[in-house]
Design a protein around this motif. Structure first.
Motif, PDB file in Angstrom:
ATOM      1  N   UNK A   1       0.851  -1.184   0.000  1.00  0.00           N
ATOM      2  CA  UNK A   1       0.000   0.000   0.000  1.00  0.00           C
ATOM      3  C   UNK A   1       0.889   1.236   0.000  1.00  0.00           C
ATOM      4  N   UNK A   2       0.297   2.372  -0.320  1.00  0.00           N
ATOM      5  CA  UNK A   2       1.027   3.639  -0.281  1.00  0.00           C
ATOM      6  C   UNK A   2       0.294   4.560   0.682  1.00  0.00           C
ATOM      7  N   UNK A   3       0.583   4.406   1.977  1.00  0.00           N
ATOM      8  CA  UNK A   3      -0.158   5.190   2.947  1.00  0.00           C
ATOM      9  C   UNK A   3       0.520   5.402   4.276  1.00  0.00           C
ATOM     10  N   UNK A   4       0.724   4.338   5.055  1.00  0.00           N
ATOM     11  CA  UNK A   4       1.140   4.500   6.450  1.00  0.00           C
ATOM     12  C   UNK A   4       2.597   4.892   6.623  1.00  0.00           C
ATOM     13  N   UNK A   5       3.448   4.534   5.651  1.00  0.00           N
ATOM     14  CA  UNK A   5       4.896   4.757   5.764  1.00  0.00           C
ATOM     15  C   UNK A   5       5.485   4.023   6.959  1.00  0.00           C
TER      16      UNK A   5
ATOM     17  N   UNK B   1      -7.456   5.240  -2.446  1.00  0.00           N
ATOM     18  CA  UNK B   1      -7.820   6.592  -2.025  1.00  0.00           C
ATOM     19  C   UNK B   1      -7.606   6.780  -0.527  1.00  0.00           C
ATOM     20  N   UNK B   2      -8.051   5.802   0.266  1.00  0.00           N
ATOM     21  CA  UNK B   2      -7.953   5.926   1.727  1.00  0.00           C
ATOM     22  C   UNK B   2      -6.502   5.963   2.195  1.00  0.00           C
ATOM     23  N   UNK B   3      -5.681   5.066   1.657  1.00  0.00           N
ATOM     24  CA  UNK B   3      -4.272   5.047   2.072  1.00  0.00           C
ATOM     25  C   UNK B   3      -3.539   6.289   1.577  1.00  0.00           C
ATOM     26  N   UNK B   4      -3.898   6.744   0.391  1.00  0.00           N
ATOM     27  CA  UNK B   4      -3.273   7.957  -0.136  1.00  0.00           C
ATOM     28  C   UNK B   4      -3.598   9.184   0.694  1.00  0.00           C
TER      29      UNK B   4
ATOM     30  N   UNK C   1       1.839  14.211   5.767  1.00  0.00           N
ATOM     31  CA  UNK C   1       2.670  15.288   5.237  1.00  0.00           C
ATOM     32  C   UNK C   1       2.204  16.656   5.738  1.00  0.00           C
ATOM     33  N   UNK C   2       0.895  16.872   5.726  1.00  0.00           N
ATOM     34  CA  UNK C   2       0.355  18.159   6.184  1.00  0.00           C
ATOM     35  C   UNK C   2       0.600  18.343   7.680  1.00  0.00           C
ATOM     36  N   UNK C   3       0.360  17.289   8.462  1.00  0.00           N
ATOM     37  CA  UNK C   3       0.603  17.374   9.910  1.00  0.00           C
ATOM     38  C   UNK C   3       2.050  17.734  10.200  1.00  0.00           C
TER      39      UNK C   3
ATOM     40  N   UNK D   1       4.329   8.726  -0.237  1.00  0.00           N
ATOM     41  CA  UNK D   1       4.046   8.276   1.126  1.00  0.00           C
ATOM     42  C   UNK D   1       5.334   8.065   1.916  1.00  0.00           C
ATOM     43  N   UNK D   2       6.403   7.669   1.242  1.00  0.00           N
ATOM     44  CA  UNK D   2       7.692   7.490   1.912  1.00  0.00           C
ATOM     45  C   UNK D   2       8.222   8.844   2.395  1.00  0.00           C
TER      46      UNK D   2
END
Length: 253
Positions: free
Chosen positions: A138-142, A188-191, A198-200, A246-247
């Motif tokens: 997935x591409x999300x949690x890193x 979409x959810x993981x993205x 990133x925003x946080x 995500x990385x």
């Protein structure tokens, strides 16, 4: 303020990156690998893309898939038991945050003893974790780059946070080919999870030039390529850019 940056020792990115797994395992001296993978990935043959590589290169492994979407203390305990019984010396985690977090917890206990709740908090472990290679689907949690490990305590009904630099995987692999099977909703959810990271990080009062650079690039890449990855899951270029995004978000937060 002193800023401490904890990253992987090495990471591999791009189409075909999983082909590096056997060589890495042999160079690192992995004798018997404990493969932690989500049961659905096992069912749909995604895990086999990694275990087949291990088999073809004569690398012994044990497959462990008793992992819930939010891994529990019990998942960790049974994993540690299997790890020791099978005489494993290293771990490969395959999946998203759940697989990686469970693998981190198992590796932490295998190297330090005790129970996972003993390590709730910040930098409590004393020994280096069992060698861990984390492979994303997935591409999300890193989770493959961070020092965070979240395990559910079903007795207290809380999610325990283990923040320990020793649970950062030594090796990370992001191969967009493994992400092709993600349905649009999960993509979409993981993205959006990655975008939030990133925003946080960017608006955090603890931000610094390194985290700002990573966060801004992550925001730019995710807003550009997430819609494309959702629209066409087979578009490997967009999948690859999301893996980088995500990385970078993981580096930032």
């Amino acid at each position: 303020m002193v800023n401490r940056i904890v990253l992987n020792t090495v990471s591999y990115h791009g189409k075909g990156a999983i082909a590096e797994i056997p060589g890495i395992a042999k160079r690192e001296g992995f004798a018997r690998v404990f493969v932690c993978s989500d049961p659905s990935l096992v069912k749909f043959g995604v895990t086999a893309k990694v275990t087949d590589l291990l088999e073809a290169n004569g690398i012994a492994y044990t497959l462990y898939s008793n992992i819930k979407p939010n891994p529990t203390i019990e998942n960790v305990q049974s994993g540690v038991k299997a790890f020791k019984e099978q005489g494993c010396d290293s771990i490969i985690s395959l999946g998203g945050g759940s697989s990686h977090d469970c693998a981190k917890a198992i590796g932490l206990i295998a190297a330090n003893g005790g129970e996972i709740y003993d390590y709730e908090g910040i930098d409590i472990s004393k020994n280096k974790m069992v060698p861990l290679m984390s492979i994303n689907t997935t591409a999300g949690t890193a989770s493959e780059i961070t020092r965070f490990c979240i395990i559910t305590d079903t007795r207290r009904k809380v999610k325990m946070a283990i923040l320990d630099w020793r649970v950062t995987p030594q090796i990370a692999i992001n191969d967009p080919v493994l992400m092709k099977g993600m349905p649009p909703r999960l993509t979409a959810a993981t993205g959006m999870d990655a975008l939030t990271h990133a925003i946080e990080a960017y608006v955090s009062s603890a931000a610094n030039p390194l985290t700002d650079a990573a966060a801004l690039q992550a925001i730019n890449m995710i807003q550009k390529y997430l819609p494309k990855a959702v629209a066409n899951g087979d578009y490997l270029y967009a999948r690859d850019k999301m893996a980088y995004g995500q990385y970078l978000a993981g580096i930032a937060f």
